[in-house]
Design a protein around this motif. Structure first.
Motif, mmCIF file in Angstrom:
data_model
loop_
_atom_site.group_PDB
_atom_site.id
_atom_site.type_symbol
_atom_site.label_atom_id
_atom_site.label_comp_id
_atom_site.label_asym_id
_atom_site.label_seq_id
_atom_site.Cartn_x
_atom_site.Cartn_y
_atom_site.Cartn_z
ATOM 1 N N LEU A 46 0.827 -1.199 0.000
ATOM 2 C CA LEU A 46 0.000 0.000 0.000
ATOM 3 C C LEU A 46 0.865 1.254 0.000
ATOM 4 O O LEU A 46 1.969 1.258 0.531
ATOM 5 N N THR A 47 0.309 2.318 -0.549
ATOM 6 C CA THR A 47 0.970 3.621 -0.461
ATOM 7 C C THR A 47 0.269 4.516 0.553
ATOM 8 O O THR A 47 0.829 5.509 0.986
ATOM 9 N N GLN A 48 -0.972 4.162 0.941
ATOM 10 C CA GLN A 48 -1.773 4.953 1.875
ATOM 11 C C GLN A 48 -2.105 4.118 3.117
ATOM 12 O O GLN A 48 -2.162 2.892 3.037
ATOM 13 N N PRO A 49 -2.360 4.774 4.252
ATOM 14 C CA PRO A 49 -2.782 4.020 5.437
ATOM 15 C C PRO A 49 -4.202 3.484 5.267
ATOM 16 O O PRO A 49 -4.943 3.928 4.396
ATOM 17 N N VAL A 50 -4.555 2.525 6.103
ATOM 18 C CA VAL A 50 -5.937 2.053 6.163
ATOM 19 C C VAL A 50 -6.558 2.580 7.452
ATOM 20 O O VAL A 50 -5.871 2.815 8.444
ATOM 21 N N PHE A 51 -7.863 2.770 7.421
ATOM 22 C CA PHE A 51 -8.593 3.323 8.538
ATOM 23 C C PHE A 51 -9.619 2.317 9.046
ATOM 24 O O PHE A 51 -9.840 1.278 8.429
ATOM 25 N N HIS A 52 -10.267 2.653 10.157
ATOM 26 C CA HIS A 52 -11.317 1.822 10.750
ATOM 27 C C HIS A 52 -12.370 1.492 9.685
ATOM 28 O O HIS A 52 -12.797 2.355 8.934
ATOM 29 N N ASN A 53 -12.747 0.225 9.621
ATOM 30 C CA ASN A 53 -13.748 -0.305 8.685
ATOM 31 C C ASN A 53 -13.260 -0.394 7.244
ATOM 32 O O ASN A 53 -14.070 -0.554 6.332
ATOM 33 N N PHE A 54 -11.948 -0.313 6.999
ATOM 34 C CA PHE A 54 -11.398 -0.537 5.660
ATOM 35 C C PHE A 54 -11.823 -1.930 5.206
ATOM 36 O O PHE A 54 -11.676 -2.905 5.940
ATOM 37 N N MET A 55 -12.374 -2.023 4.003
ATOM 38 C CA MET A 55 -12.824 -3.312 3.476
ATOM 39 C C MET A 55 -11.694 -3.953 2.681
ATOM 40 O O MET A 55 -11.155 -3.354 1.753
ATOM 41 N N ALA A 56 -11.329 -5.162 3.081
ATOM 42 C CA ALA A 56 -10.254 -5.910 2.431
ATOM 43 C C ALA A 56 -10.756 -7.316 2.126
ATOM 44 O O ALA A 56 -11.751 -7.779 2.693
ATOM 45 N N GLN A 57 -10.070 -7.993 1.225
ATOM 46 C CA GLN A 57 -10.353 -9.389 0.957
ATOM 47 C C GLN A 57 -9.321 -10.202 1.751
ATOM 48 O O GLN A 57 -8.157 -9.824 1.845
ATOM 49 N N VAL A 58 -9.795 -11.309 2.317
ATOM 50 C CA VAL A 58 -8.974 -12.139 3.189
ATOM 51 C C VAL A 58 -9.006 -13.567 2.667
ATOM 52 O O VAL A 58 -10.076 -14.085 2.314
ATOM 53 N N GLN A 59 -7.834 -14.200 2.640
ATOM 54 C CA GLN A 59 -7.760 -15.618 2.276
ATOM 55 C C GLN A 59 -6.927 -16.333 3.324
ATOM 56 O O GLN A 59 -5.729 -16.061 3.475
ATOM 57 N N PHE A 60 -7.572 -17.226 4.082
ATOM 58 C CA PHE A 60 -6.878 -17.986 5.113
ATOM 59 C C PHE A 60 -6.070 -19.109 4.472
ATOM 60 O O PHE A 60 -6.457 -19.666 3.445
ATOM 61 N N SER A 61 -4.960 -19.452 5.109
ATOM 62 C CA SER A 61 -4.106 -20.544 4.640
ATOM 63 C C SER A 61 -4.923 -21.820 4.541
ATOM 64 O O SER A 61 -5.718 -22.124 5.423
ATOM 65 N N ALA A 65 -11.397 -20.104 -0.561
ATOM 66 C CA ALA A 65 -12.299 -18.946 -0.632
ATOM 67 C C ALA A 65 -11.602 -17.654 -0.201
ATOM 68 O O ALA A 65 -10.805 -17.638 0.725
ATOM 69 N N VAL A 66 -11.923 -16.595 -0.911
ATOM 70 C CA VAL A 66 -11.506 -15.242 -0.533
ATOM 71 C C VAL A 66 -12.771 -14.540 -0.052
ATOM 72 O O VAL A 66 -13.776 -14.528 -0.746
ATOM 73 N N ILE A 67 -12.717 -13.981 1.159
ATOM 74 C CA ILE A 67 -13.894 -13.351 1.742
ATOM 75 C C ILE A 67 -13.622 -11.869 2.001
ATOM 76 O O ILE A 67 -12.476 -11.456 2.140
ATOM 77 N N THR A 68 -14.683 -11.095 2.058
ATOM 78 C CA THR A 68 -14.561 -9.658 2.313
ATOM 79 C C THR A 68 -14.787 -9.391 3.795
ATOM 80 O O THR A 68 -15.765 -9.873 4.375
ATOM 81 N N CYS A 69 -13.862 -8.626 4.375
ATOM 82 C CA CYS A 69 -13.923 -8.328 5.806
ATOM 83 C C CYS A 69 -13.591 -6.860 6.050
ATOM 84 O O CYS A 69 -12.770 -6.272 5.343
ATOM 85 N N ALA A 70 -14.215 -6.303 7.077
ATOM 86 C CA ALA A 70 -13.870 -4.956 7.541
ATOM 87 C C ALA A 70 -12.738 -5.082 8.549
ATOM 88 O O ALA A 70 -12.772 -5.949 9.418
ATOM 89 N N LEU A 71 -11.739 -4.219 8.417
ATOM 90 C CA LEU A 71 -10.670 -4.144 9.405
ATOM 91 C C LEU A 71 -11.142 -3.181 10.486
ATOM 92 O O LEU A 71 -11.293 -1.986 10.240
ATOM 93 N N ARG A 72 -11.403 -3.702 11.671
ATOM 94 C CA ARG A 72 -11.949 -2.911 12.772
ATOM 95 C C ARG A 72 -10.820 -2.540 13.722
ATOM 96 O O ARG A 72 -10.342 -3.375 14.468
ATOM 97 N N LEU A 73 -10.405 -1.282 13.697
ATOM 98 C CA LEU A 73 -9.338 -0.805 14.557
ATOM 99 C C LEU A 73 -9.881 -0.514 15.952
ATOM 100 O O LEU A 73 -11.034 -0.100 16.085
ATOM 101 N N PRO A 74 -9.052 -0.703 16.991
ATOM 102 C CA PRO A 74 -9.516 -0.421 18.347
ATOM 103 C C PRO A 74 -9.886 1.052 18.535
ATOM 104 O O PRO A 74 -10.795 1.379 19.278
ATOM 105 N N ASP A 75 -9.169 1.929 17.858
ATOM 106 C CA ASP A 75 -9.449 3.364 17.908
ATOM 107 C C ASP A 75 -10.074 3.737 16.569
ATOM 108 O O ASP A 75 -9.396 3.713 15.532
#
Length: 138
Positions: A46-61, A65-75
């Protein structure tokens, strides 16, 4: 008729089989994770930071399946810069599973790899209990 030793052996095998089952997580269940975002380079990033609720795709080892998840920051006013790691929660838009012994995942944005992560061990037990309870309810 099976003797006590054989019954004990079958009990151990049954517990191992249960332990080998993938962990199931319902949609919208917060899951504690550690993420590391990559700076731009060979692996993408990335060239930019991510913020609370940034939507990313996640693939577990071990999972196709690739799933869409919100990155929920504590702050909710916080951010994670490329090159940084943070403890956050994933909140996915669909149910997903994690293979035993494979808590790692890759993060993607618009099809490009942007980082990696891992389920947190201590909170994972709490999440597993909540996921099991939710899955067993009608």
């Amino acid at each position: 008729m099976l003797g006590p030793a054989a019954l004990l052996g079958l009990s151990v095998i049954a517990r191992l089989a249960l332990a080998a089952e993938p962990l199931q997580f319902p949609e919208d269940t917060p899951v504690a994770v550690q993420v590391s975002l990559w700076k731009p380079g060979m692996r993408s990033g990335l060239t930019q930071p991510v913020f609370h609720n940034f939507m990313a795709q996640v693939q577990f080892s071990g999972e196709p399946a690739v799933i869409t998840c919100a990155l929920r920051l504590p702050d909710i006013e916080g951010e994670i810069d490329p090159g940084q790691s943070a403890e956050i929660a994933l909140r996915c838009t669909q149910p997903f599973r994690v293979a035993p012994g494979q808590p790692d995942f890759k993060l993607y944005a618009q099809g490009r790899p942007i980082g990696q992560g891992r389920l947190q061990a201590t909170p994972l037990q709490q999440v597993m209990n909540a996921a099991s309870a939710a899955a067993s309810q009608p």
